[in-house]
Design a protein around this motif. Structure first.
Motif, short mmCIF file in Angstrom:
data_model
loop_
_atom_site.label_atom_id
_atom_site.label_comp_id
_atom_site.label_asym_id
_atom_site.label_seq_id
_atom_site.Cartn_x
_atom_site.Cartn_y
_atom_site.Cartn_z
N ALA A 117 0.82 -1.22 0.00
CA ALA A 117 0.00 0.00 0.00
C ALA A 117 0.84 1.26 0.00
N HIS A 118 2.03 1.17 0.60
CA HIS A 118 2.91 2.33 0.72
C HIS A 118 4.33 1.88 0.38
N PRO A 119 4.69 1.87 -0.88
CA PRO A 119 5.99 1.32 -1.32
C PRO A 119 7.20 1.96 -0.64
N GLU A 120 7.08 3.20 -0.17
CA GLU A 120 8.21 3.87 0.46
C GLU A 120 8.32 3.57 1.95
N ALA A 121 7.41 2.77 2.48
CA ALA A 121 7.39 2.51 3.92
C ALA A 121 8.70 1.87 4.39
N ASP A 122 9.21 2.36 5.51
CA ASP A 122 10.44 1.84 6.12
C ASP A 122 10.02 1.00 7.32
N LEU A 123 10.12 -0.33 7.18
CA LEU A 123 9.59 -1.24 8.19
C LEU A 123 10.63 -2.24 8.65
N ASP A 124 10.49 -2.65 9.89
CA ASP A 124 11.31 -3.71 10.45
C ASP A 124 10.38 -4.63 11.24
N VAL A 125 10.83 -5.83 11.52
CA VAL A 125 10.02 -6.81 12.24
C VAL A 125 10.86 -7.41 13.36
N ILE A 126 10.24 -7.60 14.51
CA ILE A 126 10.95 -8.21 15.63
C ILE A 126 10.01 -9.15 16.37
N HIS A 127 10.55 -10.28 16.85
CA HIS A 127 9.73 -11.22 17.60
C HIS A 127 9.56 -10.74 19.03
N LEU A 128 8.31 -10.78 19.52
CA LEU A 128 8.03 -10.34 20.89
C LEU A 128 6.83 -11.12 21.41
N ASP A 129 7.05 -11.92 22.43
CA ASP A 129 5.97 -12.63 23.10
C ASP A 129 5.81 -12.02 24.49
N LEU A 130 4.76 -11.23 24.67
CA LEU A 130 4.57 -10.51 25.93
C LEU A 130 4.28 -11.43 27.10
N THR A 131 3.88 -12.67 26.83
CA THR A 131 3.61 -13.61 27.92
C THR A 131 4.89 -14.26 28.43
N ASP A 132 6.00 -14.01 27.76
CA ASP A 132 7.29 -14.60 28.12
C ASP A 132 8.25 -13.47 28.44
N LEU A 133 8.56 -13.27 29.70
CA LEU A 133 9.39 -12.13 30.09
C LEU A 133 10.79 -12.22 29.51
N ASP A 134 11.28 -13.44 29.29
CA ASP A 134 12.59 -13.59 28.64
C ASP A 134 12.54 -13.09 27.20
N SER A 135 11.42 -13.35 26.51
CA SER A 135 11.24 -12.85 25.15
C SER A 135 11.20 -11.33 25.12
N GLU A 172 2.08 1.56 44.19
CA GLU A 172 2.07 0.19 44.70
C GLU A 172 2.12 -0.81 43.54
N LEU A 173 1.37 -0.54 42.48
CA LEU A 173 1.39 -1.44 41.33
C LEU A 173 2.78 -1.45 40.68
N TRP A 174 3.40 -0.30 40.59
CA TRP A 174 4.75 -0.22 40.01
C TRP A 174 5.73 -1.09 40.82
N ASP A 175 5.63 -0.98 42.13
CA ASP A 175 6.51 -1.77 43.00
C ASP A 175 6.22 -3.26 42.84
N LEU A 176 4.94 -3.62 42.81
CA LEU A 176 4.56 -5.02 42.63
C LEU A 176 5.06 -5.55 41.29
N SER A 177 4.88 -4.77 40.24
CA SER A 177 5.31 -5.19 38.91
C SER A 177 6.82 -5.36 38.85
N THR A 178 7.54 -4.48 39.51
CA THR A 178 9.00 -4.58 39.56
C THR A 178 9.42 -5.87 40.26
N ARG A 179 8.72 -6.20 41.34
CA ARG A 179 9.04 -7.45 42.05
C ARG A 179 8.72 -8.67 41.18
N LEU A 180 7.62 -8.63 40.49
CA LEU A 180 7.21 -9.77 39.66
C LEU A 180 8.19 -10.03 38.53
N ILE A 181 8.64 -8.97 37.86
CA ILE A 181 9.57 -9.20 36.75
C ILE A 181 10.96 -9.57 37.26
N SER A 182 11.30 -9.12 38.46
CA SER A 182 12.61 -9.44 39.03
C SER A 182 12.68 -10.90 39.46
#
Length: 304
Positions: free
Chosen positions: A62-80, A292-302
């Motif tokens: 649709a837009h031949p001049e479009a500058d695009l890139d693709v990356i794999h991302l699985d939001l359910t996998d924190l390592d991803s 409080e949510l920020w702190d909880l989220s930080t603990r969960l990802i850590s």
């Protein structure tokens, strides 16, 4: 109601880079297309890498001049998520716009490989990790270019139905309710925006939460007839909302407006709807809950 192309009419995003999560279909695909059409370099991030490659091909058709890139991302996998953020930092010289678009709505109780309830993991925690990992890149890019960077996180007015339960967000002790789980994840999107903006008050980055409106997309793939009946009950204060859904271009318009409208530099941390500044529910904007949510989220990802 405005469309994405109407919002971006006359806007030149050349030289700017945007990352859009969940970019293979629905609002993410339209957001990526619109930003690319306006000249931005757009990175399509998705769990299905092949589908993202196919979406990039369609955008280029649709837009031949479009500058695009693709990356794999699985939001359910924190390592991803960590791997995607690291790869982006290596592959790109900068990042101006982070569009936390991907979402999941009303699935049966499902837990990720890391033991997280899947709506909380997809809609909030994965995006929380992605945002915190990419924040230094956003700040560095904005400092170098002199143009403020932005973090746009898609929430929903569904957040008004139920507040987040910080004691049991994963439904370990309480019975699982997919409507409550979705609502609290959308409240978390707003709360993350509130606390993020507080933490980066002196940085050249603006954070915004967006309600796109009702739109028919694959997000509703888990819904039964009974689920639609319950949704009608939850939206009883707004009769007709479900009967008049937005088009894809109209629903994605607020996302691209949030990413590009210069007038929003004066309203950092805002909740946006219909290409205007709105007001989120009080339980989703309470600063103590946000912290409080920020702190909880930080603990969960850590811990994972």
């Amino acid at each position: 109601m405005r469309s994405t192309d109407e919002v971006l009419d006359g806007v030149d995003l050349s030289g700017r880079t945007a990352l859009v999560t969940g970019a293979t279909s629905g609002l993410g695909a339209e957001t990526a297309r619109a930003l690319a059409a306006a000249g931005a370099t757009v990175v399509l991030a998705a769990r299905d890498f092949d589908a993202a490659v196919d979406r990039a091909r369609r955008i280029r058709d649709a837009h031949p001049e479009a500058d695009l890139d693709v990356i794999h991302l699985d939001l359910t996998d924190l390592d991803s998520v960590r791997a995607a953020a690291g790869a982006l930092a290596v592959r790109r010289s900068g990042l101006d716009l982070l569009i936390n678009n991907a979402g999941l709505m009303y699935p049966p109780l499902t837990r990720t490989a890391q033991g997280l309830e899947i709506q909380f993991a997809t809609n909030h925690l994965g995006h929380f990790l992605l945002t915190t990992e990419l924040l230094p890149l956003l700040v560095d890019t904005a400092t170098r270019t002199g143009i403020p960077a932005r973090v746009v996180t898609l929430s929903s007015d569904a957040h008004r139905a139920y507040p987040i339960d910080l004691e049991d967000p994963q439904f370990v002790e309480r019975p699982y309710d997919k409507f409550i789980a979705y609502a609290q994840s959308k409240a978390a999107n707003v709360l993350m925006t509130v606390e993020l903006q507080r933490l980066i008050a002196d940085a050249p980055v603006g954070a915004y939460a967006v309600h796109p409106g009702i739109c028919v997309t694959g997000l509703a793939r888990f819904m039964s007839r009974d689920d639609f009946d319950r949704m009608r009950q939850l939206t009883v204060r707004n009769p007709g909302r479900l009967a008049k859904p937005k088009s894809l271009e109209q629903a994605a318009a607020t996302s691209v407006w949030a990413a590009t409208a210069t007038e929003l530099d004066r309203h950092r941390g805002a909740y946006l709807a219909d290409c205007a500044i709105g007001r989120a529910g009080s339980h989703a904007t309470d600063p103590d809950t946000a912290s409080e949510l920020w702190d909880l989220s930080t603990r969960l990802i850590s811990a994972r």
